[in-house]
Design an enzyme around this catalytic site. Structure first.
Site, mmCIF file in Angstrom:
data_model
loop_
_atom_site.group_PDB
_atom_site.id
_atom_site.type_symbol
_atom_site.label_atom_id
_atom_site.label_comp_id
_atom_site.label_asym_id
_atom_site.label_seq_id
_atom_site.Cartn_x
_atom_site.Cartn_y
_atom_site.Cartn_z
ATOM 1 N N THR A 1 2.057 -1.885 4.511
ATOM 2 C CA THR A 1 3.038 -2.722 5.212
ATOM 3 C C THR A 1 2.745 -2.821 6.708
ATOM 4 O O THR A 1 2.467 -1.810 7.345
ATOM 5 C CB THR A 1 4.429 -2.037 5.086
ATOM 6 O OG1 THR A 1 4.786 -2.013 3.718
ATOM 7 C CG2 THR A 1 5.496 -2.735 5.893
ATOM 8 N N ASP B 1 12.106 -0.841 1.323
ATOM 9 C CA ASP B 1 12.777 -0.667 2.614
ATOM 10 C C ASP B 1 12.475 -1.797 3.604
ATOM 11 O O ASP B 1 13.270 -2.076 4.504
ATOM 12 C CB ASP B 1 12.325 0.660 3.255
ATOM 13 C CG ASP B 1 10.806 0.687 3.485
ATOM 14 O OD1 ASP B 1 10.053 0.300 2.564
ATOM 15 O OD2 ASP B 1 10.363 1.095 4.578
ATOM 16 N N GLY C 1 5.340 3.161 4.051
ATOM 17 C CA GLY C 1 5.237 4.233 3.071
ATOM 18 C C GLY C 1 6.194 4.036 1.907
ATOM 19 O O GLY C 1 6.635 2.914 1.654
HETATM 20 N N1 ASP Z 1 7.385 0.505 2.489
HETATM 21 C C1 ASP Z 1 6.820 -0.420 1.555
HETATM 22 C C2 ASP Z 1 7.649 -0.469 0.320
HETATM 23 O O1 ASP Z 1 8.124 0.569 -0.132
HETATM 24 C C3 ASP Z 1 5.407 -0.104 1.157
HETATM 25 C C4 ASP Z 1 4.453 0.439 2.183
HETATM 26 O O2 ASP Z 1 4.736 0.526 3.359
HETATM 27 O O3 ASP Z 1 3.363 0.796 1.789
HETATM 28 O O4 ASP Z 1 7.776 -1.515 -0.255
#
Ligand code: ASP
Length: 323
Positions: free
Chosen positions: A182, A213, A234
């Site tokens: 992200t 999120d 994350g």
């Molecule tokens: N935070 C993002 C989600 O859970 C994914 C990521 O940042 O890798 O959709």
């Protein structure tokens, strides 16, 4: 001063002006000029574009939108926009949000077929009475507003998805996916105004309909022009459960430096999220004075910092040292 009175005085200062809170406690080292801060390696090209927008006279809102647009439109980035990894049914569904210095926000979730979801989020913010649209409603809104319907699944992501399907790999916490998850990008312009944007295709092989999120104001992103801005990346479920980015900003309001605020929320997640050792969560934060911070659970998280004319990729510190 007893601790309750000290808390009350901090809160009062915080509501009047976060910057005076920071100054009152002697913690802020003011950094002049525009600053752009963003997550992962892809933050470098995003910051370059964002900074260019400011130099060309664009607003801080233009800067954060156009900065992350670069990554959304890159088909080789597997975690954002076109080329993003699909859900378990093979659909690319995107989440994004944006927030400006006037506390206005816009958001889209579970949006398909649109390359630049953050720009749809901005249109929602600017042209409707609402903050968030999801799914078909968000798609119809985008199409009515001139966004083009596109195929977001690329040959590469289709092949990777088929392989995972054959190996029956379900959604699971992935740590540092290809090192460019992200993108969350926060910025402060030369006038000291803050804005932020966050955009993702979410966790690979997620359940169809899952929202993480990233499009949730206060979880994936939060901006308070009196105090600072923060963004998360994350395992979204852990960030959602702890209202991550809003908490980082709130901690800064009460006198923490951006670094202390990021560390405190990552520690809180580690305390409260049972499976924390097997997930990655990272935060970036920028305060009104121009100080920055970043912290993650696992090593391997990086962020890009554009300040004083230099755009640098920096390795974040982390709770676990498992490089
Ligand atoms: N935070 C993002 C989600 O859970 C994914 C990521 O940042 O890798 O959709």
């Amino acid at each position: 001063m007893n601790s309750r009175r000290r808390f009350l005085s901090l809160s009062t200062l915080g509501t009047v002006s976060g910057f005076s809170t920071l100054k009152a406690f002697g913690q802020a080292k003011r950094v002049d000029g525009p600053i752009v801060l963003s997550t992962w390696n892809s933050g470098i090209p995003a910051n370059n574009r964002a900074f260019q927008v400011l130099q060309e006279g664009g607003s801080v809102l233009d800067c954060v939108e156009k900065g992350v647009n670069v990554i959304e439109s890159d088909p080789n980035n597997r975690t954002v926009g076109i080329g993003g990894f699909p859900d378990e049914e093979g659909h690319v569904t995107l989440d994004a949000c944006i927030m400006d210095e006037r506390q206005r926000c816009g958001s889209v979730a579970f949006l398909q077929h649109i390359e630049n979801p953050v720009s749809v989020a901005r249109r929602i913010m600017e042209d409707t009475k609402h903050v968030m649209l999801v799914g078909e409603g968000a798609l119809n809104f985008a199409l009515r507003n001139g966004f083009e319907k596109k195929v977001l699944l690329t040959e590469k992501t289709l092949t990777a998805w088929k392989k995972r399907k054959a190996e029956a790999i379900a959604s699971q916490p992935e740590i540092n996916v290809e090192n460019h998850d992200t993108i969350g990008l926060v910025a402060r312009n030369a006038d000291g105004n803050l804005a932020g944007a966050c955009t993702t295709s979410g966790v690979a092989m997620k359940l169809h309909g899952r929202v993480g999120d990233s499009p949730i104001i206060g979880a994936g992103l939060y901006v308070d022009n009196d105090v600072g801005a923060a963004a998360a990346t994350g395992w979204g479920e852990a960030v959602l459960e702890n209202a991550g980015s809003a908490m980082v900003v709130e901690l800064m309001r009460h006198g923490r430096t951006p670094q202390q605020a990021c560390e405190e929320i990552v520690n809180r997640i580690a305390k409260k999220f049972e499976n924390w050792r097997n997930i990655q969560v990272g935060f970036i934060a920028l305060n009104k004075a121009g100080e920055i911070g970043a912290f993650a659970i696992q090593s391997g998280f990086s962020y890009a910092h554009h300040s004083g004319g230099k755009n640098q990729l920096i390795k974040s510190t982390s709770l676990l040292n498992n490089a």
